[in-house]
Design a protein around this motif. Sequence first.
Motif, mmCIF file in Angstrom:
data_model
loop_
_atom_site.group_PDB
_atom_site.id
_atom_site.type_symbol
_atom_site.label_atom_id
_atom_site.label_comp_id
_atom_site.label_asym_id
_atom_site.label_seq_id
_atom_site.Cartn_x
_atom_site.Cartn_y
_atom_site.Cartn_z
ATOM 1 N N ALA A 131 -0.389 -4.620 0.000
ATOM 2 C CA ALA A 131 -1.627 -3.556 0.773
ATOM 3 C C ALA A 131 -1.393 -4.274 2.061
ATOM 4 O O ALA A 131 -1.192 -5.161 2.110
ATOM 5 N N ILE A 132 -1.409 -2.990 3.361
ATOM 6 C CA ILE A 132 -1.126 -3.837 4.401
ATOM 7 C C ILE A 132 -2.266 -3.169 5.219
ATOM 8 O O ILE A 132 -2.953 -1.857 5.145
ATOM 9 N N LEU A 133 -2.011 -3.278 6.461
ATOM 10 C CA LEU A 133 -2.906 -2.401 7.681
ATOM 11 C C LEU A 133 -2.025 -1.742 8.104
ATOM 12 O O LEU A 133 -1.514 -1.613 8.836
ATOM 13 N N ASN B 88 -3.984 4.029 12.350
ATOM 14 C CA ASN B 88 -5.630 3.847 12.553
ATOM 15 C C ASN B 88 -6.228 3.154 12.185
ATOM 16 O O ASN B 88 -7.300 3.173 11.863
ATOM 17 N N ASP B 89 -5.367 1.883 11.516
ATOM 18 C CA ASP B 89 -6.721 0.952 10.826
ATOM 19 C C ASP B 89 -6.849 0.910 9.808
ATOM 20 O O ASP B 89 -8.234 0.406 8.989
ATOM 21 N N TYR B 90 -6.226 2.045 9.289
ATOM 22 C CA TYR B 90 -6.510 1.665 7.444
ATOM 23 C C TYR B 90 -5.984 1.277 6.396
ATOM 24 O O TYR B 90 -4.728 1.152 6.987
ATOM 25 N N PRO B 91 -6.533 0.885 5.269
ATOM 26 C CA PRO B 91 -5.639 0.410 4.326
ATOM 27 C C PRO B 91 -4.120 1.315 4.347
ATOM 28 O O PRO B 91 -4.714 2.192 3.600
ATOM 29 N N TYR B 92 -3.036 0.109 3.842
ATOM 30 C CA TYR B 92 -2.089 1.508 3.269
ATOM 31 C C TYR B 92 -1.905 0.033 2.150
ATOM 32 O O TYR B 92 -0.966 -0.606 2.611
ATOM 33 N N SER B 93 -1.469 0.914 0.866
ATOM 34 C CA SER B 93 -1.452 -0.056 -0.185
ATOM 35 C C SER B 93 -0.454 0.666 -0.476
ATOM 36 O O SER B 93 -0.197 2.124 -0.750
ATOM 37 N N ASP C 217 6.986 -0.017 10.260
ATOM 38 C CA ASP C 217 5.563 0.289 11.388
ATOM 39 C C ASP C 217 4.577 -1.140 11.005
ATOM 40 O O ASP C 217 3.978 -1.302 12.534
ATOM 41 N N ALA C 218 4.139 -0.827 10.425
ATOM 42 C CA ALA C 218 2.152 -1.277 9.728
ATOM 43 C C ALA C 218 2.716 -2.764 10.093
ATOM 44 O O ALA C 218 2.131 -4.086 10.384
ATOM 45 N N SER D 45 0.732 -8.502 10.540
ATOM 46 C CA SER D 45 1.577 -9.237 9.543
ATOM 47 C C SER D 45 1.655 -9.991 8.063
ATOM 48 O O SER D 45 1.878 -9.991 6.911
ATOM 49 N N LYS D 46 -0.137 -9.831 8.002
ATOM 50 C CA LYS D 46 -1.302 -10.177 6.956
ATOM 51 C C LYS D 46 -1.058 -9.460 6.265
ATOM 52 O O LYS D 46 -1.266 -7.886 6.193
#
Length: 156
Positions: A30-32, A35-40, A64-65, A70-71
């Motif tokens: 799970a990363i950001l 458009n700052d949507y969660p992306y898993s 890209d995310a 990096s979190k």
Amino acid sequence: MFRPMRNKKQELTQEECVEILKNEPRGVLAILGDNDYPYSLPLTYVYADGKIYFHGAKSGHKLDAIKKNSKASFCVMDKGIKQEDDWWYTFKSVIVFGNIKILTDMDEKIDKLTCLGDKFFPTHDMTVKEIKRLSHKTEVFEFTIDHMSGKFVREK
């Protein structure tokens, strides 16, 4: 900084968490994203040297995310056990939080791709062959764990 587990009697030891990370083949990163949507996304990985390694393309949403932030968190579940003559399972899960970096040293990339390949390919020779074929167009990611917790879940 990280929340303690609410139900302590379901908490796994750090050793149990590491065993799950070592033995299971897939997890969900799970990363950001855009458009700052969660992306898993599900991915294969290897746990080595106290870190998680995975690979990906040299372009795309995941790369890209990670470059933007990096979190990340990563979740892995074991296969679970279905209770005989019933609908429910018991299973163990691990969630880690940390930071991801892209490996740039070619020797280190090859070493971690070898660990990854040897976990999945039937022979080491197949691992070497695939690395030679694809390493020039593959990124290798290193997930450094800042916090890890695991849980025993009984669905019923």
